[in-house]
Design a protein around this motif. Structure first.
Motif, PDB file in Angstrom:
ATOM      1  N   PRO A 124       0.808  -1.225   0.000  1.00 20.99           N
ATOM      2  CA  PRO A 124       0.000   0.000   0.000  1.00 20.99           C
ATOM      3  C   PRO A 124       0.846   1.282   0.000  1.00 20.99           C
ATOM      4  O   PRO A 124       2.070   1.219   0.007  1.00 20.99           O
ATOM      5  CB  PRO A 124      -0.766  -0.122   1.313  1.00 20.99           C
ATOM      6  CG  PRO A 124       0.172  -0.871   2.207  1.00 20.99           C
ATOM      7  CD  PRO A 124       0.882  -1.853   1.318  1.00 20.99           C
ATOM      8  N   LEU A 162       1.607   4.136   2.492  1.00 18.70           N
ATOM      9  CA  LEU A 162       1.472   4.422   3.915  1.00 18.70           C
ATOM     10  C   LEU A 162       1.510   5.941   4.080  1.00 18.70           C
ATOM     11  O   LEU A 162       2.500   6.576   3.701  1.00 18.70           O
ATOM     12  CB  LEU A 162       2.634   3.759   4.663  1.00 18.70           C
ATOM     13  CG  LEU A 162       2.533   3.657   6.178  1.00 18.70           C
ATOM     14  CD1 LEU A 162       1.443   2.669   6.582  1.00 18.70           C
ATOM     15  CD2 LEU A 162       3.868   3.182   6.763  1.00 18.70           C
ATOM     16  N   ARG A 191       1.309   9.265   6.477  1.00 20.95           N
ATOM     17  CA  ARG A 191       1.528   9.642   7.873  1.00 20.95           C
ATOM     18  C   ARG A 191       1.664  11.159   7.949  1.00 20.95           C
ATOM     19  O   ARG A 191       2.351  11.758   7.126  1.00 20.95           O
ATOM     20  CB  ARG A 191       2.815   8.974   8.359  1.00 20.95           C
ATOM     21  CG  ARG A 191       3.218   9.276   9.789  1.00 20.95           C
ATOM     22  CD  ARG A 191       4.593   8.703  10.101  1.00 20.95           C
ATOM     23  NE  ARG A 191       4.557   7.272  10.349  1.00 20.95           N
ATOM     24  CZ  ARG A 191       5.283   6.368   9.702  1.00 20.95           C
ATOM     25  NH1 ARG A 191       6.110   6.750   8.757  1.00 20.95           N
ATOM     26  NH2 ARG A 191       5.206   5.105  10.012  1.00 20.95           N
ATOM     27  N   SER A 235     -10.247   5.910  11.198  1.00 21.70           N
ATOM     28  CA  SER A 235     -10.185   5.671  12.644  1.00 21.70           C
ATOM     29  C   SER A 235      -8.761   5.644  13.173  1.00 21.70           C
ATOM     30  O   SER A 235      -8.544   5.285  14.320  1.00 21.70           O
ATOM     31  CB  SER A 235     -10.892   4.350  12.972  1.00 21.70           C
ATOM     32  OG  SER A 235     -10.326   3.304  12.233  1.00 21.70           O
ATOM     33  N   ARG A 236      -7.774   6.000  12.340  1.00 24.38           N
ATOM     34  CA  ARG A 236      -6.410   6.028  12.866  1.00 24.38           C
ATOM     35  C   ARG A 236      -5.615   7.137  12.192  1.00 24.38           C
ATOM     36  O   ARG A 236      -5.976   7.614  11.124  1.00 24.38           O
ATOM     37  CB  ARG A 236      -5.718   4.684  12.709  1.00 24.38           C
ATOM     38  CG  ARG A 236      -5.816   4.100  11.307  1.00 24.38           C
ATOM     39  CD  ARG A 236      -5.202   2.709  11.215  1.00 24.38           C
ATOM     40  NE  ARG A 236      -5.350   1.952  12.448  1.00 24.38           N
ATOM     41  CZ  ARG A 236      -6.457   1.307  12.786  1.00 24.38           C
ATOM     42  NH1 ARG A 236      -7.480   1.291  11.982  1.00 24.38           N
ATOM     43  NH2 ARG A 236      -6.518   0.675  13.925  1.00 24.38           N
ATOM     44  N   THR A 246      -2.225   7.183  11.130  1.00 24.67           N
ATOM     45  CA  THR A 246      -1.472   6.734   9.960  1.00 24.67           C
ATOM     46  C   THR A 246      -2.295   5.662   9.251  1.00 24.67           C
ATOM     47  O   THR A 246      -2.798   4.747   9.899  1.00 24.67           O
ATOM     48  CB  THR A 246      -0.113   6.164  10.411  1.00 24.67           C
ATOM     49  OG1 THR A 246       0.633   7.213  11.037  1.00 24.67           O
ATOM     50  CG2 THR A 246       0.679   5.627   9.229  1.00 24.67           C
ATOM     51  N   VAL A 247      -2.448   5.798   7.943  1.00 27.70           N
ATOM     52  CA  VAL A 247      -3.274   4.825   7.220  1.00 27.70           C
ATOM     53  C   VAL A 247      -2.473   4.174   6.091  1.00 27.70           C
ATOM     54  O   VAL A 247      -1.475   4.720   5.620  1.00 27.70           O
ATOM     55  CB  VAL A 247      -4.543   5.477   6.618  1.00 27.70           C
ATOM     56  CG1 VAL A 247      -5.418   6.075   7.713  1.00 27.70           C
ATOM     57  CG2 VAL A 247      -4.186   6.532   5.576  1.00 27.70           C
ATOM     58  N   ALA A 248      -2.926   3.005   5.673  1.00 28.05           N
ATOM     59  CA  ALA A 248      -2.349   2.311   4.515  1.00 28.05           C
ATOM     60  C   ALA A 248      -3.417   2.299   3.432  1.00 28.05           C
ATOM     61  O   ALA A 248      -4.496   1.738   3.633  1.00 28.05           O
ATOM     62  CB  ALA A 248      -1.945   0.886   4.897  1.00 28.05           C
ATOM     63  N   ILE A 270     -11.694  -3.513   1.841  1.00 28.26           N
ATOM     64  CA  ILE A 270     -12.058  -2.380   2.699  1.00 28.26           C
ATOM     65  C   ILE A 270     -11.498  -1.088   2.118  1.00 28.26           C
ATOM     66  O   ILE A 270     -11.013  -0.225   2.852  1.00 28.26           O
ATOM     67  CB  ILE A 270     -11.577  -2.582   4.157  1.00 28.26           C
ATOM     68  CG1 ILE A 270     -10.062  -2.844   4.213  1.00 28.26           C
ATOM     69  CG2 ILE A 270     -12.333  -3.700   4.845  1.00 28.26           C
ATOM     70  CD1 ILE A 270      -9.454  -2.688   5.614  1.00 28.26           C
ATOM     71  N   TYR A 282      -8.738   1.522   2.154  1.00 32.38           N
ATOM     72  CA  TYR A 282      -7.654   1.014   2.996  1.00 32.38           C
ATOM     73  C   TYR A 282      -7.168  -0.353   2.509  1.00 32.38           C
ATOM     74  O   TYR A 282      -7.913  -1.098   1.881  1.00 32.38           O
ATOM     75  CB  TYR A 282      -8.119   0.942   4.461  1.00 32.38           C
ATOM     76  CG  TYR A 282      -8.584   2.277   4.986  1.00 32.38           C
ATOM     77  CD1 TYR A 282      -7.694   3.342   5.057  1.00 32.38           C
ATOM     78  CD2 TYR A 282      -9.907   2.492   5.355  1.00 32.38           C
ATOM     79  CE1 TYR A 282      -8.113   4.584   5.509  1.00 32.38           C
ATOM     80  CE2 TYR A 282     -10.338   3.729   5.810  1.00 32.38           C
ATOM     81  CZ  TYR A 282      -9.432   4.768   5.880  1.00 32.38           C
ATOM     82  OH  TYR A 282      -9.844   6.003   6.316  1.00 32.38           O
ATOM     83  N   CYS A 283      -5.946  -0.651   2.853  1.00 37.88           N
ATOM     84  CA  CYS A 283      -5.333  -1.944   2.534  1.00 37.88           C
ATOM     85  C   CYS A 283      -5.820  -2.989   3.541  1.00 37.88           C
ATOM     86  O   CYS A 283      -5.965  -2.699   4.718  1.00 37.88           O
ATOM     87  CB  CYS A 283      -3.808  -1.778   2.633  1.00 37.88           C
ATOM     88  SG  CYS A 283      -2.865  -3.314   2.719  1.00 37.88           S
ATOM     89  N   ASP A 284      -6.103  -4.193   3.076  1.00 36.43           N
ATOM     90  CA  ASP A 284      -6.458  -5.274   4.002  1.00 36.43           C
ATOM     91  C   ASP A 284      -5.525  -6.476   3.873  1.00 36.43           C
ATOM     92  O   ASP A 284      -5.852  -7.569   4.331  1.00 36.43           O
ATOM     93  CB  ASP A 284      -7.921  -5.708   3.807  1.00 36.43           C
ATOM     94  CG  ASP A 284      -8.145  -6.423   2.478  1.00 36.43           C
ATOM     95  OD1 ASP A 284      -7.198  -6.495   1.665  1.00 36.43           O
ATOM     96  OD2 ASP A 284      -9.269  -6.911   2.263  1.00 36.43           O
TER      97      ASP A 284
END
Ligand code: FES
Lengths: 352, 69
Positions: B16, B18, B20, B36-37, B39-41, B50, B53-55
């Motif tokens: 993904p 990333l 930040r 919900s966070r 830092t995301v991927a 999803i 976002y990366c799963d």
């Protein structure tokens, strides 16, 4: 946690001595028993007596044991007993997992190697079984087995934070902050797991089912404490965390699917759903920045990073194999059946 | 966040993006994407269940590619 039931001479002496709180006189006997048992054990990873004793000794550093004086935590003689068992566990692991520390590693090549280790792992897949075949009883057993770690999820790795610096420390803090819910009350992953247990009608207090947990499952949790609590093994705990993150998102998706298949709703699956997204982030940070950052700063730790990583895969394979073998043979994977008196009515999925 | 640090995007090889730092994640209409966070991927393999976002699905796709070779 509540005082567990002993499983042999070492845990018996220990669990008799601890609640007396004045039982320093029992400790020479304990040390001798532990020495004998450690020397005689056929396989320390499957030794119920030694693994339970070790689990209880570690628990003094976490949530404590009901009725046991917290001062025992730093009792020199108890630490000696712990060291004796730990030595046996560590050498058992070092004999079993081959580690060659490659040279000239960059943070990205560390991540690549760890991802490759995780991808090549062909251990038994509890998650595939959960997704497709597990009965409601087996799904519950799975959660009970996980609870000895998941109700203190992240804590064993957190011990490493003060032992790290720079990039590796930032990475560990970033991952762990997310594990603890990013500061939002009620969002700590261990608390989400407690919700899952409650949704299944299980007791979410830590250690409620410890008497049901087989040695090999205790061994996998104990190994995290062994790596986490010793500065000397900081490479191993970082490698362990990286592998845990890298083997998490896809299995958690399968666990969630399994519980939905069995008719359970969001209160049970939220924990697993959350881990699909969270650990897809964490695995990237853990490989490159945590493990890779640590090795970039101190190349001498490379071998231990891979030792920790391989140990995690090895132990998960053994513990998963234990479960699947038991279920395939039509047995419970627990040491003793769940006490029906302790379970409360399951509101959702009770009819499946 | 009041950080003056630039937002960082890590292009994870075969994985993904990333992201930040200080950023807004919005959809095509400019509406905030549920997040919900910090830092995301972000998925860039197209296979995630999803999205955005990366799963972790990119790992299965890579394994399948490898097996097909
Ligand atoms: S990049 Fe990870 S699922 Fe697409």
């Amino acid at each position: 946690m509540k005082l567990p039931h002993p499983r042999g001479p070492v845990s018996e002496t220990l669990l008799n001595a601890l609640p007396r709180n004045d039982a320093a006189d029992a400790l020479p006997e304990l040390l001798a028993a532990a020495g004998d048992a450690a020397a005689a054990t056929e396989d320390v990873l499957y030794d119920d007596d030694l693994q339970l004793a070790l689990f209880c000794l570690y628990e003094l550093h976490y949530g404590g044991i009901d009725g046991v004086d917290d001062r025992w935590e730093w009792d020199v003689q108890l630490l000696q007993v712990r060291a004796l068992i730990e030595q046996r566990v560590e050498s058992r692991l070092r004999e079993s997992v081959a580690v060659s520390a490659p040279e000239k590693l960059t943070p990205q090549s560390v991540a690549d190697r760890l991802f490759a280790l995780a991808a090549d792992d062909d251990g038994p897949s509890v998650s595939a079984f959960l997704a497709r075949e597990a009965t409601p009883e087996q799904a519950k057993e799975f959660v009970v087995l996980r609870s000895v770690y998941q109700l203190k999820e992240a804590d064993p790795h957190t011990w490493a934070i003060p032992r790290l610096r720079g990039r590796a420390k930032s990475a560990m803090v970033e991952i762990q902050a997310d594990e603890y819910g990013g500061g939002k009350p009620g969002r700590i992953h261990a608390e989400l797991f407690a919700n899952t247990m409650q949704g299944l009608g299980l007791d979410p207090s830590f250690g409620a089912y410890v008497d049901c947990i087989p040695a090999i499952t205790l061994a996998s949790v104990n190994t995290m404490s062994l790596f986490g609590l010793q500065r000397r093994l900081r490479g191993a705990i970082c490698g362990h965390l990286a592998i845990y993150e890298m083997t998490s998102s896809i299995p958690n998706g399968k666990y969630a699917r399994g519980f939905r298949r069995l008719g359970f709703g969001d209160e049970v699956t939220e924990y697993f759903d959350e881990h699909v997204e969270a650990d897809s982030v964490h695995e990237q940070i853990a490989g490159r920045d945590l493990a890779g950052g640590l090795i970039a700063e101190d190349p001498a730790l490379a071998a231990d990073v891979f030792f920790g990583a391989r140990s995690a895969l090895y132990l998960d394979g053994l513990a998963g194999g234990w479960q699947l073998d038991a279920w395939a043979a039509g047995r419970s994977a627990l040491r003793q059946p769940l006490d029906p008196g302790r379970e409360v009515a399951v509101a959702v999925g009770a009819s499946v | 966040m009041t950080s003056k640090e630039p937002t960082e995007i890590v292009v994870c090889p075969d994985g993904p993006l990333l992201v930040r730092g200080d950023f807004d994640l919005v959809d095509g209409d400019g509406a905030a994407v549920a997040r919900s966070r910090e830092t995301v991927a972000l998925c860039r393999c197209g296979g995630s269940g999803i999205k955005p976002y990366c799963d972790g699905t990119h790992k299965l796709l890579a394994a399948r590619r490898k097996a097909a070779q």
